[in-house]
Motif scaffolding. Structure first.
Motif, PDB file in Angstrom:
ATOM      1  N   GLU A 196    -124.797  27.889-102.174  1.00  0.00           N
ATOM      2  CA  GLU A 196    -123.736  28.269-101.250  1.00  0.00           C
ATOM      3  C   GLU A 196    -122.677  29.124-101.930  1.00  0.00           C
ATOM      4  OE1 GLU A 196    -123.396  27.408 -97.838  1.00  0.00           O
ATOM      5  OE2 GLU A 196    -125.497  26.817 -98.076  1.00  0.00           O
ATOM      6  N   ASN A 255    -124.135  29.874 -96.606  1.00  0.00           N
ATOM      7  CA  ASN A 255    -124.776  29.374 -95.394  1.00  0.00           C
ATOM      8  C   ASN A 255    -126.300  29.519 -95.472  1.00  0.00           C
ATOM      9  OD1 ASN A 255    -124.115  28.006 -92.970  1.00  0.00           O
ATOM     10  ND2 ASN A 255    -124.587  29.829 -91.764  1.00  0.00           N
ATOM     11  N   HIS A 295    -128.781  27.109 -93.680  1.00  0.00           N
ATOM     12  CA  HIS A 295    -128.781  27.070 -92.222  1.00  0.00           C
ATOM     13  C   HIS A 295    -130.205  27.179 -91.699  1.00  0.00           C
ATOM     14  CE1 HIS A 295    -128.320  28.607 -88.090  1.00  0.00           C
ATOM     15  NE2 HIS A 295    -127.193  27.894 -88.093  1.00  0.00           N
ATOM     16  N   PHE A 296    -130.554  26.381 -90.726  1.00  0.00           N
ATOM     17  CA  PHE A 296    -129.733  25.534 -89.884  1.00  0.00           C
ATOM     18  C   PHE A 296    -129.711  24.089 -90.356  1.00  0.00           C
ATOM     19  CE2 PHE A 296    -133.941  26.227 -88.214  1.00  0.00           C
ATOM     20  CZ  PHE A 296    -134.448  24.960 -88.011  1.00  0.00           C
ATOM     21  N   THR A 297    -130.310  23.842 -91.539  1.00  0.00           N
ATOM     22  CA  THR A 297    -130.262  22.494 -92.099  1.00  0.00           C
ATOM     23  C   THR A 297    -128.865  22.224 -92.658  1.00  0.00           C
ATOM     24  OG1 THR A 297    -130.933  23.045 -94.377  1.00  0.00           O
ATOM     25  CG2 THR A 297    -132.689  22.794 -92.732  1.00  0.00           C
ATOM     26  N   SER A 298    -128.598  20.966 -92.955  1.00  0.00           N
ATOM     27  CA  SER A 298    -127.277  20.605 -93.470  1.00  0.00           C
ATOM     28  C   SER A 298    -127.175  20.911 -94.952  1.00  0.00           C
ATOM     29  CB  SER A 298    -127.001  19.119 -93.236  1.00  0.00           C
ATOM     30  OG  SER A 298    -127.935  18.331 -93.962  1.00  0.00           O
ATOM     31  N   HIS A 301    -121.464  22.446 -95.100  1.00  0.00           N
ATOM     32  CA  HIS A 301    -121.640  22.586 -93.652  1.00  0.00           C
ATOM     33  C   HIS A 301    -122.628  21.538 -93.157  1.00  0.00           C
ATOM     34  CE1 HIS A 301    -125.603  24.540 -94.143  1.00  0.00           C
ATOM     35  NE2 HIS A 301    -125.053  25.277 -95.089  1.00  0.00           N
ATOM     36  N   ARG A 343    -125.583  20.054 -90.345  1.00  0.00           N
ATOM     37  CA  ARG A 343    -126.724  20.651 -89.662  1.00  0.00           C
ATOM     38  C   ARG A 343    -126.240  21.302 -88.370  1.00  0.00           C
ATOM     39  NH1 ARG A 343    -129.534  16.276 -88.695  1.00  0.00           N
ATOM     40  NH2 ARG A 343    -130.454  16.323 -90.776  1.00  0.00           N
ATOM     41  N   ASP A 344    -126.761  22.469 -88.065  1.00  0.00           N
ATOM     42  CA  ASP A 344    -126.428  23.167 -86.819  1.00  0.00           C
ATOM     43  C   ASP A 344    -127.354  22.610 -85.734  1.00  0.00           C
ATOM     44  OD1 ASP A 344    -125.928  24.903 -84.718  1.00  0.00           O
ATOM     45  OD2 ASP A 344    -125.948  26.704 -85.974  1.00  0.00           O
ATOM     46  N   GLN A 393    -130.719  24.102 -84.095  1.00  0.00           N
ATOM     47  CA  GLN A 393    -131.973  23.432 -84.416  1.00  0.00           C
ATOM     48  C   GLN A 393    -132.743  23.097 -83.134  1.00  0.00           C
ATOM     49  OE1 GLN A 393    -132.974  20.528 -87.690  1.00  0.00           O
ATOM     50  NE2 GLN A 393    -132.587  19.057 -86.060  1.00  0.00           N
ATOM     51  N   GLN A 428    -127.883  35.866 -90.040  1.00  0.00           N
ATOM     52  CA  GLN A 428    -126.594  35.196 -89.869  1.00  0.00           C
ATOM     53  C   GLN A 428    -125.817  35.804 -88.710  1.00  0.00           C
ATOM     54  OE1 GLN A 428    -125.834  32.486 -91.417  1.00  0.00           O
ATOM     55  NE2 GLN A 428    -127.239  32.454 -93.162  1.00  0.00           N
ATOM     56  N   VAL A 453    -127.303  34.551 -85.442  1.00  0.00           N
ATOM     57  CA  VAL A 453    -126.913  33.167 -85.182  1.00  0.00           C
ATOM     58  C   VAL A 453    -125.499  33.119 -84.607  1.00  0.00           C
ATOM     59  CG1 VAL A 453    -126.385  30.941 -86.261  1.00  0.00           C
ATOM     60  CG2 VAL A 453    -128.463  32.187 -86.916  1.00  0.00           C
TER      61      VAL A 453
END
Length: 285
Positions: free
Chosen positions: A197, A232, A235-238, A243, A245-246, A250, A274, A277
């Motif tokens: 990150e 990021n 993404h989309f995992t935590s 951040h 999980r999205d 997901q 990105q 999203v």
């Protein structure tokens, strides 16, 4: 200490079709998704993928890149079974070697320690031996005479993992609740590529240890080949605490045919992903 920084595309350019690739993280948690997306932009295929599976496996399976999968599960956590993995498996798209979670871990340990196998109690008395007829057992040479599964080493050509922080030399730090065996993936591999990150803009662990306790320094530079800064990038995992999980995204991923998902979100580079999203989240408000 050398500077090992590179781009995601430069990292995956070092991979080849037919390789055995380990992917760190756990389910839909701290997966190196930017590296997986970069891999999908190549023509690399015929892979043996070794993973505590999540959307990394789902995407690669749906894209037809997997020849064999070695896993203990493939889940999106809040969605119990990864749907794109399930569809590919039900169609017979790849070979599956499914083992117990502990067996998987000891396979990584064996590879990290350059051993051919390690004995483990997990699997004894279960169908794991029936569905994996190639597995063997060993008997303790001591007085107990106990029988164990001889879990073979999960030796990797390359590993892809994601960290919260890393320095340019390849030292990696996790700041969340669990290391997810990412150090074992790197140690079990001939080459290892670490996305993060945030990149600490110098060599050495001093700055990393200022932010959190020394035991969070999970990856040693000696087992890391390349470092990629990917904000990021999980993404989309935590990637706690950076951040969560999205979950809405997901759910979109899980309910959208792969071709449609890929057309909208995977057609360009990581910046395009990105941006797409962010646009999607604005549209749904």
């Amino acid at each position: 200490m050398s500077d090992k920084t590179m781009s995601a595309d430069e990292a995956v350019a070092r991979l080849e079709s037919g390789m055995t690739v380990g992917i760190g993280g756990w389910g839909s948690r701290r997966k190196p998704m930017a590296l997986v997306r970069a891999l999908l932009r190549t023509g690399i295929s015929d892979l043996t993928v070794v993973s505590y599976g999540g959307p990394d496996v789902g995407l690669l399976a749906a894209a037809g890149r997997i020849r064999k999968l070695v896993t203990a599960f493939t889940t999106l956590d809040s969605i119990p079974l990864e749907p794109h993995y399930r569809a590919a498996r039900e169609s017979g798209a790849f070979e599956l070697a499914e083992v117990d979670e502990a067996m998987f871990m000891w396979g990584l340990h064996a590879a990290a320690n350059r051993l051919p196998f390690l004995p483990v109690r997990a699997g004894i008395g279960s169908d794991v031996m029936r569905v994996n007829p190639g597995l063997r057992t060993v008997t303790s040479p001591y007085e107990d005479g106990e029988t164990f599964v001889a879990m073979p080493a999960l030796r990797l050509d390359a590993a892809l993992v994601h960290m919260n922080r890393a320095d340019r030399a390849g030292n990696g730090q996790y700041l969340g609740p669990d290391p997810y065996f990412d150090d074992l993936f790197c140690e079990a591999a001939d080459t290892a590529y670490v996305s993060c990150e945030q990149l600490v803009d110098h060599l050495g662990t001093a700055a990393l240890s200022k932010e959190a306790a020394p035991q969070t320094l999970l990856l040693n530079r000696s087992s890391v080949t390349g470092v990629v800064e990917t904000p990021n990038g999980a993404h989309f995992t935590s990637c706690a605490p950076d951040h969560p999980r999205d979950e809405p995204f997901q759910k979109l991923y899980a309910t959208t045919p792969y071709d449609r998902f890929a057309e909208r979100f995977l057609a360009g580079d990581e910046d395009a992903y990105q941006s797409a999203v962010r646009t999607w989240h604005k549209e749904r408000r």
